[in-house]
Design a protein around this motif. Structure first.
Motif, short mmCIF file in Angstrom:
data_model
loop_
_atom_site.label_atom_id
_atom_site.label_comp_id
_atom_site.label_asym_id
_atom_site.label_seq_id
_atom_site.Cartn_x
_atom_site.Cartn_y
_atom_site.Cartn_z
N TYR A 19 0.85 -1.38 -0.09
CA TYR A 19 0.23 -0.08 0.05
C TYR A 19 0.88 1.26 -0.01
CZ TYR A 19 -3.49 -3.61 1.45
OH TYR A 19 -4.30 -4.57 1.56
N ALA A 20 1.80 1.28 -0.81
CA ALA A 20 2.72 2.49 -0.95
C ALA A 20 3.63 2.54 0.13
CB ALA A 20 2.11 3.58 -1.40
N SER A 21 3.81 1.56 1.02
CA SER A 21 4.79 1.75 2.42
C SER A 21 6.30 1.52 1.73
CB SER A 21 4.57 0.83 3.31
OG SER A 21 4.61 -0.47 2.79
N ARG A 22 7.21 2.21 2.37
CA ARG A 22 8.55 2.11 1.96
C ARG A 22 9.32 1.90 3.29
NH1 ARG A 22 9.22 4.98 -3.18
NH2 ARG A 22 11.23 4.31 -3.14
N ASP A 53 9.75 -2.61 -18.74
CA ASP A 53 11.01 -3.19 -19.11
C ASP A 53 11.27 -4.43 -18.08
OD1 ASP A 53 11.80 -1.79 -16.88
OD2 ASP A 53 13.12 -0.60 -17.87
N LEU A 54 10.65 -4.90 -17.19
CA LEU A 54 10.60 -5.60 -16.18
C LEU A 54 11.62 -5.33 -15.08
CD1 LEU A 54 10.50 -9.03 -18.40
CD2 LEU A 54 8.72 -7.95 -16.96
N LEU A 55 11.77 -4.27 -14.93
CA LEU A 55 12.78 -3.72 -13.80
C LEU A 55 11.78 -3.44 -12.73
CD1 LEU A 55 15.45 -1.36 -15.48
CD2 LEU A 55 15.86 -3.74 -14.39
N THR A 60 8.88 -1.32 -5.20
CA THR A 60 9.20 -2.67 -5.23
C THR A 60 10.91 -3.06 -4.71
OG1 THR A 60 7.53 -3.43 -6.59
CG2 THR A 60 9.42 -5.22 -6.46
N ALA A 61 11.50 -2.19 -5.43
CA ALA A 61 13.13 -2.25 -5.40
C ALA A 61 13.39 -2.02 -3.75
CB ALA A 61 13.95 -1.28 -6.06
N ASP A 62 12.72 -1.02 -3.24
CA ASP A 62 13.10 -0.62 -1.84
C ASP A 62 12.56 -1.54 -0.83
OD1 ASP A 62 13.55 1.54 0.17
OD2 ASP A 62 11.65 1.83 0.39
N ALA A 64 12.28 -4.95 -1.53
CA ALA A 64 13.02 -6.38 -1.80
C ALA A 64 14.02 -6.66 -0.76
CB ALA A 64 13.72 -6.11 -3.08
N PRO A 65 14.98 -5.90 -0.20
CA PRO A 65 15.88 -6.31 0.84
C PRO A 65 15.16 -6.97 2.08
CG PRO A 65 16.46 -4.14 -0.01
CD PRO A 65 15.25 -4.39 -0.76
N VAL A 66 13.97 -6.32 2.34
CA VAL A 66 13.09 -6.50 3.66
C VAL A 66 12.63 -8.23 3.43
CG1 VAL A 66 10.82 -6.30 4.96
CG2 VAL A 66 12.40 -4.31 4.09
N ILE A 67 12.01 -8.41 2.04
CA ILE A 67 11.69 -9.72 1.86
C ILE A 67 12.71 -10.62 1.94
CG2 ILE A 67 10.77 -11.06 0.00
CD1 ILE A 67 8.66 -8.93 1.02
N SER A 68 14.13 -10.28 1.69
CA SER A 68 15.14 -11.21 1.90
C SER A 68 15.45 -11.49 3.29
CB SER A 68 16.44 -10.76 0.99
OG SER A 68 16.16 -10.54 -0.22
#
Length: 183
Positions: A19-22, A53-55, A60-62, A64-68
Motif C-alpha cells: 500500500y505504498a509503504s517504503r 521493461d521488467l525492472l 518494489t526495489a525498496d 526487496a531487501p526486507v523480503i530477503s
C-alpha cells in the motif's frame, strides 16, 4: 494478530502489506508481524510491481531487501520458536454483548486493546483465553504470571469458579472495571 495467535496458533498467516509503504515502515511492519506469529506477508501495490521493461518499480526495489531478511537468517529461526505467554487475557463473547447492551462497546474494545498494547509494549507475551477454555479448567494449566479480566462484565459461574481456583493456587488476577456484573 493476538486473537489469531491465541485461537489458531498453527494457522499460517501472511497478511497484506505494501500500500505504498517504503522503508523503514515496511521493515518495521514485517518484523513486528514476524514477532506476532505471522509466517510472511502478501505484498500489494497500487501501481505495477514491475515496469514494462521488467525492472522493479522504485517501491518494489525498496522493499526487496526486507523480503530477503524475512525469508532467511534469523527470521527463519524465529519462525521455528515456540511462543510462551506470560499473561493470559480473558476473551468473553458474553462480555462483548454485555458491553454493547450497556452502550459501552467502544469502551470495551478500547479497554481490551489497551491492555494488549500495554502488556506487549512492556515486553510481556500474552494470549487470550476464551470462556469455554476457562470453564474447562485451562487457566490452571497455563502457568500465567497473571490473568487479566479487561472489562469482563459477564462471568459464568464456571468462569468465576475457575478464577477463584487460580487465585487460590497463587495466581495473580487483575480486574479493571465492572467485572462480573452479569452472568
Amino acid at each position: 494478530p493476538i486473537m489469531q495467535r491465541s485461537f489458531a496458533p498453527g494457522l499460517p498467516r501472511a497478511p497484506w502489506y505494501g500500500y505504498a509503504s517504503r522503508n523503514p515502515e515496511a521493515r518495521s511492519t514485517q518484523w513486528w508481524r514476524l514477532f506476532s506469529g505471522n509466517f510472511g506477508g502478501s505484498y500489494w501495490s497500487a501501481t505495477f510491481m514491475f515496469r514494462p521493461d521488467l525492472l522493479p518499480s522504485p517501491m518494489t526495489a525498496d522493499v526487496a531487501p526486507v523480503i530477503s531478511e524475512i525469508q532467511g537468517g534469523i527470521a527463519t529461526l524465529l519462525r521455528q520458536c515456540e511462543r510462551i505467554s506470560d499473561i493470559g487475557i480473558h476473551y468473553s463473547q458474553a462480555s462483548i454483548r454485555g458491553a454493547f447492551l450497556a452502550q459501552s462497546a467502544v469502551l470495551f474494545r478500547e479497554n481490551r486493546d489497551g491492555w494488549v498494547k500495554a502488556l506487549e509494549d512492556n515486553g510481556f507475551q500474552c494470549e487470550f483465553l476464551a470462556t469455554p477454555q476457562l470453564e474447562a479448567g485451562e487457566l490452571s494449566k497455563r502457568n500465567y504470571a497473571a490473568f487479566v479480566l479487561p472489562y469482563s462484565v459477564c462471568l459464568s459461574e464456571k468462569e468465576s469458579s475457575a478464577l477463584r481456583d487460580y487465585v487460590a493456587q497463587g495466581g495473580l488476577l487483575i480486574a479493571d472495571a465492572k467485572t462480573g456484573l452479569m452472568n
